[in-house]
Design an enzyme around this catalytic site. Sequence first.
Site, PDB file in Angstrom:
ATOM      1  N   PHE A  74    -128.003  38.059  -7.401  1.00 39.61           N
ATOM      2  CA  PHE A  74    -126.688  37.537  -7.569  1.00 39.61           C
ATOM      3  C   PHE A  74    -125.609  38.049  -6.749  1.00 39.61           C
ATOM      4  CE2 PHE A  74    -127.249  40.995 -10.678  1.00 39.61           C
ATOM      5  CZ  PHE A  74    -126.077  41.746 -10.559  1.00 39.61           C
ATOM      6  N   GLU A  75    -125.844  39.281  -6.197  1.00 44.01           N
ATOM      7  CA  GLU A  75    -124.721  39.826  -5.195  1.00 44.01           C
ATOM      8  C   GLU A  75    -124.891  39.024  -3.819  1.00 44.01           C
ATOM      9  OE1 GLU A  75    -122.530  41.717  -4.558  1.00 44.01           O
ATOM     10  OE2 GLU A  75    -122.348  43.326  -6.163  1.00 44.01           O
ATOM     11  N   SER A  76    -125.800  38.708  -3.581  1.00 51.10           N
ATOM     12  CA  SER A  76    -126.011  37.975  -2.153  1.00 51.10           C
ATOM     13  C   SER A  76    -127.040  36.708  -2.240  1.00 51.10           C
ATOM     14  CB  SER A  76    -126.674  38.974  -1.179  1.00 51.10           C
ATOM     15  OG  SER A  76    -127.906  39.580  -1.311  1.00 51.10           O
ATOM     16  N   TYR A 180    -119.803  39.949 -13.887  1.00 57.59           N
ATOM     17  CA  TYR A 180    -120.698  40.681 -13.036  1.00 57.59           C
ATOM     18  C   TYR A 180    -121.983  41.137 -13.800  1.00 57.59           C
ATOM     19  CZ  TYR A 180    -122.514  43.628  -9.036  1.00 57.59           C
ATOM     20  OH  TYR A 180    -123.427  44.466  -8.270  1.00 57.59           O
TER      21      TYR A 180
END
Length: 385
Positions: A74-76, A180
Amino acid sequence: MLPHQVDDVWQRIRMQMQMPVSQHPKVKARIDWYLQHPNYMQVISQRAAPFLLHIVEQVEERGFPLELALIPLFESDFNIKACSSERACGLWQLTPLIAKHNDVDINWWYDGRLDVVDSTQAALAFFDYLQQRFEGNWLHALAAYNAGEGRVARAIEKNKRLGKSTEFFALDLPRETRRYVPKLLAAAALLKNAESYGMHFPPIPNQQAVTLVELPQPLDLSVVASLTGISHQQLAKLNPGHKRFPAMAKGANHLLIPADKQALFASQLDKLPPMEDYNWLKYRIRPGDSLSVIAKRYDLKIEDIKFLNQLKTNQIRAGKTLLLPLPATASADTSLASSLQYQVQQGDSLWTIARRHGVKLELLKSWNNLDNDRIAPGKILVIRQ
C-alpha cells in the site's frame, strides 16, 4: 512444514504473522475496499514477484512481524519506481531525510531509494529504531513511519495527560496516518483469512527470482547485457537505482540479475572491462543546439550521445540536460577521473549547485580552487561523485 519449505511466498508470510486481527471499523472499511477491487492483488503479485522473497527474508532475519513485508503493497503498490510529490520514492517510499539517516546514497548517478536491496535494509533499520522508540508497539511504530516519531510521541503524551487510552486508534493523528495503519491491518487480515473472504492472492514461487551480485568495479551495463544475454530492459527493471542506466553501474557495488543468469554472470565477470575513465559533463541544451552540433563541439558520436541519454530520436529541447563523456587526458589529475563536470547556468549559485548534486559547499569550492562563493555563468565546475 517450515516457512522456507512452502511453495508460495504469500503462505510463507501467512505462517509467521504476529499482529492480532483488528475488528476496528477503519480496518473493516479497508478490507471492503480490497474486496471491491479483486484485480488489485493480481497486479500486486505480478509487481512483487521478483522482490517479495528478498523482503520476506530480510524481515525474518530481524525477527520482525512478517506483516511488515506487506507495507510496499500500500505504500507504493509494489511499484519500484514510485515517487510522491513529497519526494518519497521506491517500494518503501523513503524520503531523502530518512534515506540519509539510514546511509542510503542519493546522488546524480544513483538513488538507493529505488534499489530494492538498499531501500529494504534502510526501511527495516528505521522500523527497528521506531519499535524500540515506542517500546515494541508496532502500531505506534507504523504510525511514526508515516507521520513522524515526534507527531506520534506528542499524541501519546497528550492522551496520557488527559487520562485517555494510548492505543493507536485513540490517538489524535493526521487523517492520512489514521488510514495508514488500517491499510496494513486490512491487508494482513485478508491474507490470513483469504479463503473466508474469497480473496485470491496469486501464488509467488518461494524461490529466488533474482540474485544479488557484487560488483568489483563500475561497469558498463551495456557490456553486461551483451555478455550475459540479460536484456537492457531486464537490468533496468531490476535496478532502477542506477539513474544513468544503461550506460554505467556507478554509485552502488551490486546488481540484481535474474537468478537463472547467476552462473553465466560469474563465468563472464572477469571478461567485463571496467568502465573507461571519463570526466562527465552535464550539458544544458541551448537554443539552436542540435545533436550534430554538440557532437562536433565535443568530438563525440551522435549515436553515443543518444545511447547514453536514452534518446530514441535526434530531437532535443533547449533547457534540458545531456550527459556527455569527455575522455580523461593523461595529464589530468587522476583523482578527478570519472568525475562530473557541470557548466554554471544563469541564476546558479555554488550553494544551489552543491545541494543539487548532494555535495558539501566547502568540498565543491576545494575541488575547483575557489576562494569565495562568487561564480560566473559558463564556468565549468568539477564535481566528484
